[in-house]
Design a protein around this motif. Sequence first.
Motif, PDB file in Angstrom:
ATOM      1  N   PRO A 149       0.037   2.463  -0.321  1.00 56.40           N
ATOM      2  CA  PRO A 149      -0.686   3.596   0.288  1.00 56.40           C
ATOM      3  C   PRO A 149      -1.989   3.941  -0.424  1.00 56.40           C
ATOM      4  CG  PRO A 149       1.659   4.071   0.101  1.00 56.40           C
ATOM      5  CD  PRO A 149       1.428   2.811  -0.658  1.00 56.40           C
ATOM      6  N   CYS A 150      -2.111   3.582  -1.708  1.00 57.39           N
ATOM      7  CA  CYS A 150      -3.341   3.886  -2.431  1.00 57.39           C
ATOM      8  C   CYS A 150      -4.537   3.126  -1.870  1.00 57.39           C
ATOM      9  CB  CYS A 150      -3.176   3.569  -3.923  1.00 57.39           C
ATOM     10  SG  CYS A 150      -2.780   1.837  -4.244  1.00 57.39           S
ATOM     11  N   LEU A 151      -4.274   2.080  -1.060  1.00 58.96           N
ATOM     12  CA  LEU A 151      -5.357   1.276  -0.483  1.00 58.96           C
ATOM     13  C   LEU A 151      -5.801   1.799   0.885  1.00 58.96           C
ATOM     14  CD1 LEU A 151      -4.128  -2.356  -1.326  1.00 58.96           C
ATOM     15  CD2 LEU A 151      -5.735  -0.922  -2.599  1.00 58.96           C
ATOM     16  N   LYS A 152      -5.178   2.876   1.365  1.00 60.69           N
ATOM     17  CA  LYS A 152      -5.533   3.418   2.667  1.00 60.69           C
ATOM     18  C   LYS A 152      -6.959   3.929   2.662  1.00 60.69           C
ATOM     19  CE  LYS A 152      -3.823   6.519   6.270  1.00 60.69           C
ATOM     20  NZ  LYS A 152      -2.755   7.465   6.673  1.00 60.69           N
ATOM     21  N   GLU A 153      -7.684   3.625   3.733  1.00 59.18           N
ATOM     22  CA  GLU A 153      -9.102   3.980   3.824  1.00 59.18           C
ATOM     23  C   GLU A 153      -9.267   5.424   4.297  1.00 59.18           C
ATOM     24  OE1 GLU A 153     -10.304  -0.518   5.311  1.00 59.18           O
ATOM     25  OE2 GLU A 153      -9.892   1.102   6.743  1.00 59.18           O
ATOM     26  N   ALA A 154      -9.979   6.187   3.540  1.00 56.72           N
ATOM     27  CA  ALA A 154     -10.249   7.577   3.904  1.00 56.72           C
ATOM     28  C   ALA A 154     -11.196   7.634   5.096  1.00 56.72           C
ATOM     29  CB  ALA A 154     -10.851   8.312   2.714  1.00 56.72           C
ATOM     30  N   GLY A 155     -10.886   8.508   6.044  1.00 60.01           N
ATOM     31  CA  GLY A 155     -11.757   8.672   7.207  1.00 60.01           C
ATOM     32  C   GLY A 155     -11.531   7.657   8.302  1.00 60.01           C
ATOM     33  N   SER A 156     -10.622   6.720   8.084  1.00 55.87           N
ATOM     34  CA  SER A 156     -10.331   5.706   9.099  1.00 55.87           C
ATOM     35  C   SER A 156      -9.166   6.172   9.954  1.00 55.87           C
ATOM     36  CB  SER A 156      -9.979   4.377   8.427  1.00 55.87           C
ATOM     37  OG  SER A 156      -9.466   3.459   9.373  1.00 55.87           O
ATOM     38  N   GLN A 157      -9.254   5.945  11.252  1.00 54.25           N
ATOM     39  CA  GLN A 157      -8.201   6.392  12.156  1.00 54.25           C
ATOM     40  C   GLN A 157      -6.875   5.693  11.858  1.00 54.25           C
ATOM     41  OE1 GLN A 157      -9.167   5.996  16.296  1.00 54.25           O
ATOM     42  NE2 GLN A 157      -7.296   6.980  17.003  1.00 54.25           N
ATOM     43  N   THR A 158      -6.949   4.405  11.538  1.00 58.31           N
ATOM     44  CA  THR A 158      -5.730   3.657  11.234  1.00 58.31           C
ATOM     45  C   THR A 158      -5.450   3.595   9.740  1.00 58.31           C
ATOM     46  OG1 THR A 158      -6.949   1.552  11.083  1.00 58.31           O
ATOM     47  CG2 THR A 158      -6.075   2.190  13.253  1.00 58.31           C
ATOM     48  N   GLY A 159      -6.492   3.689   8.957  1.00 55.08           N
ATOM     49  CA  GLY A 159      -6.333   3.560   7.516  1.00 55.08           C
ATOM     50  C   GLY A 159      -6.437   2.136   7.028  1.00 55.08           C
ATOM     51  N   TRP A 160      -6.586   1.174   7.964  1.00 54.44           N
ATOM     52  CA  TRP A 160      -6.646  -0.228   7.540  1.00 54.44           C
ATOM     53  C   TRP A 160      -7.635  -1.081   8.344  1.00 54.44           C
ATOM     54  CZ3 TRP A 160      -5.436  -2.706  11.980  1.00 54.44           C
ATOM     55  CH2 TRP A 160      -4.525  -2.104  12.856  1.00 54.44           C
ATOM     56  N   ASN A 161      -8.382  -0.481   9.252  1.00 54.77           N
ATOM     57  CA  ASN A 161      -9.284  -1.274  10.092  1.00 54.77           C
ATOM     58  C   ASN A 161     -10.345  -2.004   9.270  1.00 54.77           C
ATOM     59  OD1 ASN A 161      -9.967  -1.982  12.920  1.00 54.77           O
ATOM     60  ND2 ASN A 161     -11.937  -1.070  12.365  1.00 54.77           N
ATOM     61  N   GLY A 162     -10.825  -1.356   8.209  1.00 54.73           N
ATOM     62  CA  GLY A 162     -11.808  -2.014   7.336  1.00 54.73           C
ATOM     63  C   GLY A 162     -11.205  -3.216   6.630  1.00 54.73           C
ATOM     64  N   TRP A 163      -9.937  -3.065   6.206  1.00 55.95           N
ATOM     65  CA  TRP A 163      -9.237  -4.189   5.583  1.00 55.95           C
ATOM     66  C   TRP A 163      -9.107  -5.355   6.570  1.00 55.95           C
ATOM     67  CZ3 TRP A 163      -8.487  -5.097   0.692  1.00 55.95           C
ATOM     68  CH2 TRP A 163      -8.383  -4.021  -0.213  1.00 55.95           C
TER      69      TRP A 163
END
Length: 340
Positions: free
Chosen positions: A41-55
């Motif tokens: 969970p520490c890798l979740k992206e702030a401000g992202s709707q899914t939290g992982w789209n950038g990944w």
Amino acid sequence: MTRDLKHDILEKLASTIYGFKAYPSDNNIAMVAEALVATHPCLKEAGSQTGWNGWKQSIKFKMGNYRNKMRQAGCLEVIVNDGKRSRSNPHNEPPHSNIKRPKQAEVNFLPNLPQGENPSSLEHLRQTIFEEVKKTEMDLSLIKKMMQTTFALRRQTIVRTCPPVKELMDLWPALKMESEVYAEFQRITNQNLPNTFYAAFDRHLPRLMAIFREKASKTGKTAEALADIFKIHDEQEESEPELGGVAVALLTVTSDNGTSQVHYQPVTISVVIENDIVVSLPRLADAFLVMFGLIYALHLSYPKGLTNTFEFTEKVLLGLEDGKLSPKLQTLKNDLMMHL
């Protein structure tokens, strides 16, 4: 997160993904990105709707880089797609056209030649197989061993040049043997085809029969066809087959002149591919399995009119790929799973 740490994470992910698929689908990569954030969970992206789209985008980009590294290292699975249009080759095909990649969950799609072997030594083994298959008393264990050794050579021919099926079967006559079709399927998918299929089929058969009988009790062309099939099933009648002009088919040979279209006690069932009879077997289920195995062995696409049938076998019965199903197949799968 530091840049070096993110690089290390992406590098490890790309290496692991490549072990399963050199060309993962967009959905595959999304599943990896989602699992990464769920596990850490520490890798979740702030401000992202899914939290992982950038990944997801980073992994997709990294996979392209990783394939380039493997291509430079001499990996055939990606070398086969080299030589596309570039500044130095402006007249070649576009970089995203006619990409050769696994079609149906093929794990060992295009392996490199075995260590210590070369095309010449493997061609000698192919000729030895050819002569051994001609014998009245074949050494089946020797054939299997040589077919295993020559697997990479066979895949190069099949994937790279896509010769006609008849030509391939003439080069590799051992693929007309039921046991070698199953062995080849296992080399490609790492799965025992008959054991897995029959176990799943026996598990789902009662519910499948119930579903089809329900449809047969209704009205319409499908219901009429199913009703006719079940009538013949109950009476165990026979008749002459009708072979349509399809890429693959099962040709039923019977001993009478009946008029029905379903045969439960045929003389033989022949597997037909590209208008040629490849092999004949006594049981319908075995003939279907050999036909399915040959589609993998020869790297063929599913015929358009039978796509649902083969995808049901691949994804539901064999569980080879947990990919997206068509609405009809998903409904059928849900129905089957509810009654287990």
